[in-house]
Design a protein around this motif. Structure first.
Motif, short mmCIF file in Angstrom:
data_model
loop_
_atom_site.label_atom_id
_atom_site.label_comp_id
_atom_site.label_asym_id
_atom_site.label_seq_id
_atom_site.Cartn_x
_atom_site.Cartn_y
_atom_site.Cartn_z
N ARG A 193 158.55 79.58 51.88
CA ARG A 193 157.80 80.77 51.28
C ARG A 193 156.36 80.27 50.97
NH1 ARG A 193 162.65 80.85 47.98
NH2 ARG A 193 161.40 79.34 46.38
N MET A 194 156.13 78.90 50.98
CA MET A 194 154.70 78.42 50.81
C MET A 194 153.93 78.79 52.05
SD MET A 194 153.38 74.64 50.13
CE MET A 194 154.17 73.97 51.57
N ILE A 195 154.57 78.62 53.28
CA ILE A 195 153.93 78.63 54.62
C ILE A 195 153.71 79.90 54.71
CG2 ILE A 195 154.41 78.33 56.87
CD1 ILE A 195 153.57 75.78 55.86
N GLN A 196 154.43 80.97 54.48
CA GLN A 196 154.30 82.32 54.80
C GLN A 196 153.08 82.87 53.95
OE1 GLN A 196 158.12 83.92 54.05
NE2 GLN A 196 158.42 83.90 56.34
N ILE A 197 153.01 82.45 52.71
CA ILE A 197 151.98 82.91 51.56
C ILE A 197 150.65 82.34 52.03
CG2 ILE A 197 151.27 83.22 49.53
CD1 ILE A 197 154.24 83.26 48.58
N VAL A 198 150.63 81.08 52.07
CA VAL A 198 149.32 80.32 52.20
C VAL A 198 148.84 80.50 53.60
CG1 VAL A 198 148.14 78.11 52.36
CG2 VAL A 198 149.98 78.67 50.49
N LEU A 199 149.54 80.19 54.89
CA LEU A 199 148.93 80.42 56.04
C LEU A 199 148.68 81.80 56.40
CD1 LEU A 199 150.09 77.44 55.98
CD2 LEU A 199 150.71 77.97 58.65
N LYS A 200 149.38 82.62 55.92
CA LYS A 200 149.14 84.20 56.06
C LYS A 200 147.87 84.70 55.88
CE LYS A 200 150.98 88.72 56.08
NZ LYS A 200 152.36 89.68 55.69
N SER A 207 154.32 73.75 61.65
CA SER A 207 154.93 74.27 60.54
C SER A 207 155.39 75.79 60.79
CB SER A 207 153.67 74.38 59.39
OG SER A 207 152.67 75.19 59.80
N LEU A 208 154.92 76.44 61.97
CA LEU A 208 155.46 77.66 62.27
C LEU A 208 156.64 77.52 62.96
CD1 LEU A 208 152.10 79.26 63.73
CD2 LEU A 208 153.23 79.52 61.24
N GLN A 209 157.13 76.34 63.24
CA GLN A 209 158.62 76.11 63.82
C GLN A 209 158.63 76.70 65.34
OE1 GLN A 209 162.11 76.27 60.64
NE2 GLN A 209 160.22 77.95 60.17
N PRO A 210 157.76 76.26 66.20
CA PRO A 210 157.53 76.63 67.76
C PRO A 210 158.75 76.44 68.29
CG PRO A 210 156.10 74.64 67.47
CD PRO A 210 156.73 75.20 66.12
N VAL A 211 159.15 77.18 69.37
CA VAL A 211 160.18 76.96 70.32
C VAL A 211 159.19 76.32 71.76
CG1 VAL A 211 161.80 77.97 72.12
CG2 VAL A 211 161.38 79.08 69.86
N LEU A 212 159.63 75.24 71.96
CA LEU A 212 158.99 74.39 72.87
C LEU A 212 159.44 74.92 74.33
CD1 LEU A 212 158.52 71.12 70.99
CD2 LEU A 212 156.96 73.05 70.97
N VAL A 213 158.27 74.81 75.31
CA VAL A 213 158.78 75.07 76.49
C VAL A 213 157.81 74.42 77.58
CG1 VAL A 213 157.48 77.23 76.74
CG2 VAL A 213 159.19 76.75 78.40
N SER A 214 158.35 73.78 78.71
CA SER A 214 157.53 72.96 79.40
C SER A 214 157.88 73.92 80.89
CB SER A 214 158.00 71.77 80.06
OG SER A 214 157.15 71.10 80.99
N ARG A 215 156.66 74.31 81.60
CA ARG A 215 156.80 75.24 82.73
C ARG A 215 157.15 74.43 83.80
NH1 ARG A 215 150.84 78.28 81.83
NH2 ARG A 215 151.59 80.16 80.82
N GLN A 216 157.01 72.96 83.98
CA GLN A 216 157.15 72.41 85.00
C GLN A 216 158.73 71.58 85.08
OE1 GLN A 216 155.35 72.49 87.30
NE2 GLN A 216 153.64 73.70 86.06
N ASP A 217 159.45 71.72 83.70
CA ASP A 217 160.65 71.15 83.76
C ASP A 217 161.71 72.45 83.65
OD1 ASP A 217 162.78 69.63 83.14
OD2 ASP A 217 162.14 68.88 81.14
N PRO A 218 162.73 72.26 84.76
CA PRO A 218 163.59 73.44 84.61
C PRO A 218 164.57 73.22 83.68
CG PRO A 218 163.92 71.76 86.42
CD PRO A 218 162.75 71.59 85.86
#
Length: 621
Positions: free
Chosen positions: A159-166, A235-246
Motif C-alpha cells: 500500500r505504501m509503494i502504491q500511494i507514495v510512488l504513484k 519496488s515495482l516487482q518487475p519481470v526480468l527478461v534477457s533478450r540474449q538468453d533463451p
C-alpha cells in the motif's frame, strides 16, 4: 517473334557455324558439330532424354504468353517470364518503422536554447529531488525481500509503494512538462491481469505505469543495478527478461503466467508487446508473452500529439541524452493515454497466442488508424549487422516474422545471407545490387539469361535487388531449382566426353555457347569451383559449389526454359505459316489444330512430354 539464342560451339582449332536452337541445318540437311565432341545443343538433347523430369518454371512461361512487361532501368531486357507475385510477400506499407528523422528549424533551435537556459536546470533539480525522496520508501519496501522478486509485496509495504510512488511519479512527469489526457477506464486486477501498451516509442512511455496504478513491468536485469533508479524499479516487482538468453525467455513466460493467474496476489503486469521502440507509424509484430497465459488483456494506446516530436527514441535518430534535453526544454509535452475495453480471449485464442496477439493488435491499429507490419526486434539486430557491414542500416530490414515463417528461415541463416549480400552490394551506392554487381558476383557477363534471372529477383521492378528481395529470391526461386537432378543434368552437360570430369575447355565451351559470348573468360569461375586445384572438376566439387551458390542452378534452368519457350513459339509460327501456305483459306473446311505440336528436337526431344513441364521450380509463397 522471340529472338533465338544461338548454340555456338567454340572449340580450339575449329571454326563451326552456329546452328539455331530451332534445329538449323548445315549442308545436306545434317546438323554440324565438331568431330569427337558433342555440340551444346546435342549435349542438351542427350540430357533431356536422360533427365526427363527436370522442374521448370512453366507457370511463369504461361504468364508470359499474356504479355510482357517492360523492365525497369536503362539497358534492362524485356521480361520473358512474369512470376506471379503473391501478396503475402509484398513489401510492407511502412518500410522502416525504426527510424526517426526530424529537422529542427532555426527558430525551433533558438526557442529551445532560450527556454532551456531557464527550464532545463530547474527541471533537473526537481527530478533529482523527487528521486531522492522516492528512494527511501523503495528501500524500506524491498528490505528483506527475497532476491529476484520471488514473493509479492504484501500488506502495508504494498500500500505504501502504491500511494507514495504513484503520487511522486505524477509530480515528476508534471514538473517535466507533460500534459496528460486520459481516456477510458483502468481495469481492475481481476478484470484484466495484463496491460498491453502500444505503440512503444519512447522511454517516456513509462508514464502509463503511473496512471495504471504501478503494475509490474518487464525489464532487463541490468536496469536493477542502476543507482537509485534500480532500487525504485525493484519496488515495482518487475519481470526480468534477457533478450540474449533463451532460457531466460522461457522462465519469463512462466513467471508472467504465474502472476497473471494468481487471482490478484501479484500486481497487474504492464507489457509493451512490440518488444522495441518504433516511430509510431505502424504496429509491428506483437510478442506472445502477454498472450500465452490466455487471460483477459486490456489494450492501452499512447499518442504524442505535439508539433515538434522530442520523445521518439528509435534505432536511427536522436540519442537518449538528446531527447531528454530537448523534451525538458519544451514548455510542455502533450501525451494521450487511452484505455480500451478489456479483450477477453475466446477458447480459440487461448489455444493460439499468435491469433490472440494479432486480434488485439488489429483492434489497436484500427483505433489508432495505422497499418500493421511484420517487423520485429530481429529486424533491429539485422539493421545493426548491416551497419557493421558498411551497408545502410535499413538495408537489413526483411520483416523477419513474415519471412521466417513463410520461408522457414532462422535468424542465423538470414544473417549469413546478409554477409553474402554485403559482399555483392558493398561497392554499389545505396546498398542495393544492380545488374553489374550481380554479374560480377557470378563472374559472368551481362547476358539475356542473366538479365532474366536478375528480373526474377527484382520483385518490384525498380532495376535493383534489395536484401529482402535477395532473401526471397534465394528461397523461392533458386533453392527449389538447386536439386540433385538439376545438378546431375548440368554436370552431364558440361562433361561433353562422358569421362566423369569437366575440363576448363569443356566448361568454357558450354558457357560461351549458351551465353553467346565466344571470348568469355571463365578461368576465375573455374578456379573457384576447382577446390583441389587439379584443373579438373569432379562431380563432388561441382555439387559442393552448386549447393553453396544456388543462383547458378536457377541460371541453368532459366536458360533451358528460355530456349523451350522460344522453340515453342518458333514452331507454332512455322506451323501456322505452313497451314496458311498450303491450305486455301476461302475453301478450306479442315479445322486448324488448337494445340501446337510438341517440339521434337534437341531441346524438347521425343519422349520428353509436355506433361513433364507442368510443375514449377517456384516455391509456393
Amino acid at each position: 517473334m522471340p529472338v533465338f539464342f544461338p548454340f555456338q560451339s567454340v572449340v580450339p582449332g575449329k571454326t563451326v557455324r552456329p546452328s539455331l536452337a530451332a534445329g538449323g541445318q548445315g549442308q545436306g540437311g545434317q546438323r554440324r558439330r565438331p568431330e569427337g565432341r558433342l555440340s551444346a545443343g546435342a549435349a542438351r538433347g542427350r540430357l533431356m532424354r536422360t533427365g526427363g523430369g527436370m522442374t521448370l518454371c512453366t507457370e511463369a512461361a504461361a504468364a508470359a504468353a499474356a504479355g510482357k512487361e517492360a523492365a525497369a532501368g536503362a539497358g534492362m531486357a524485356q521480361r520473358v517470364f512474369i512470376l506471379p507475385r503473391q501478396q503475402s510477400l509484398y513489401p510492407p506499407s511502412v518500410l522502416n518503422p525504426f527510424v526517426h528523422r526530424q529537422r529542427l528549424s532555426a527558430g525551433d533551435k533558438a526557442r529551445m536554447i532560450f527556454l532551456g537556459i531557464i527550464l532545463l536546470p530547474l527541471r533537473i533539480i526537481c527530478i533529482a529531488i523527487i528521486l531522492l525522496l522516492t528512494w527511501p520508501f523503495a528501500a524500506i519496501a524491498t528490505y528483506s525481500q527475497p532476491p529476484g522478486g520471488s514473493a509479492p509485496l504484501k500488506g502495508w509495504k504494498r500500500r505504501m509503494i502504491q500511494i507514495v510512488l504513484k503520487g511522486l511519479g505524477r509530480s515528476m512527469f508534471f514538473l517535466m512538462g507533460f500534459q496528460v489526457t486520459v481516456k477510458g477506464k483502468v481495469a481492475s486486477p481481476l478484470e484484466a491481469p495484463i496491460f498491453a501498451v502500444a505503440p512503444h516509442s519512447s522511454f517516456f512511455d513509462g508514464i502509463v505505469c503511473v496512471l495504471a496504478g504501478l503494475p509490474s513491468m518487464v525489464s532487463r536485469p541490468e536496469n536493477l543495478a542502476a543507482p537509485i533508479f534500480g532500487r525504485i524499479l525493484s519496488s515495482l516487482q518487475p519481470v526480468l527478461v534477457s533478450r540474449q538468453d533463451p532460457d531466460s525467455r522461457r522462465n519469463t513466460i512462466n513467471e508472467i503466467t504465474k502472476r497473471a493467474t494468481s487471482a490478484g496476489q501479484w500486481p497487474q503486469i504492464l507489457i509493451f508487446p512490440e518488444g522495441t521502440c518504433t516511430n509510431r507509424s505502424c504496429l509491428i509484430t506483437f510478442k506472445q508473452g502477454a498472450f500465452i497465459p490466455g487471460v483477459p488483456v486490456q489494450p492501452v494506446l499512447l499518442r504524442y500529439p505535439n508539433r515538434m516530436d522530442t520523445v521518439t527514441w528509435t534505432w536511427q535518430g536522436y540519442s537518449f541524452k538528446q531527447l531528454c534535453a530537448m523534451t525538458m526544454c519544451q514548455p510542455f509535452t502533450r501525451v494521450e493515454v487511452e484505455f480500451l475495453p478489456v479483450h477477453v480471449p475466446t477458447e480459440e485464442e487461448k489455444k493460439d497466442p499468435v491469433l490472440f496477439a494479432n486480434r488485439v493488435r488489429n483492434n489497436m491499429a484500427t483505433t489508432l488508424n495505422v497499418p500493421t507490419t511484420d517487423h520485429t526486434f530481429e529486424d533491429c539486430r539485422l539493421m545493426i549487422s548491416a551497419g557493421q557491414l558498411t551497408l545502410p542500416m535499413d538495408a537489413g530490414l526483411v520483416e523477419f516474422t513474415k519471412i521466417s515463417k513463410k520461408l522457414n528461415l532462422k535468424w542465423d541463416h538470414i544473417r549469413d545471407q546478409l554477409d553474402t549480400y554485403a559482399a555483392i552490394a558493398g561497392a554499389s551506392k545505396g546498398g542495393r545490387i544492380g545488374i553489374e554487381e550481380f554479374a560480377d558476383y557470378l563472374k559472368l557477363p551481362v547476358s539475356d539469361v542473366l538479365r532474366e534471372l536478375f528480373l526474377l529477383f527484382d520483385r518490384n521492378g525498380d532495376g535493383t535487388i534489395d536484401f529482402r528481395e535477395y532473401v526471397i529470391g534465394l528461397s523461392v526461386i533458386c533453392n527449389p531449382a538447386n536439386t540433385e537432378e538439376t545438378i546431375q543434368m548440368a554436370f552431364k552437360l558440361f562433361d561433353m566426353d562422358d569421362d566423369g570430369i569437366i575440363t576448363e575447355d569443356e566448361f568454357a565451351c558450354i558457357l560461351q555457347s549458351s551465353l553467346g559470348v565466344p571470348d568469355l573468360d571463365v578461368s576465375k569461375l573455374f578456379k573457384e569451383i576447382d577446390a583441389d586445384e587439379t584443373r579438373k572438376l569432379s562431380y563432388n566439387e561441382f555439387k559442393d559449389f552448386a549447393l553453396k551458390h544456388p543462383e547458378y542452378a536457377k541460371l541453368f534452368t532459366t536458360y533451358l526454359e528460355l530456349q523451350r519457350c522460344q522453340l515453342e513459339a518458333s514452331e507454332e509460327d512455322s506451323y501456322q505459316s505452313s497451314e496458311v501456305k498450303h491450305t486455301p483459306v476461302a475453301k478450306s473446311k479442315t479445322p486448324v489444330s488448337e494445340t501446337a505440336p510438341v517440339a521434337r528436337n534437341q531441346i524438347c526431344p521425343e519422349g520428353y512430354e509436355s506433361d513433364n513441364l507442368s510443375t514449377s521450380d517456384k516455391k509456393d509463397d
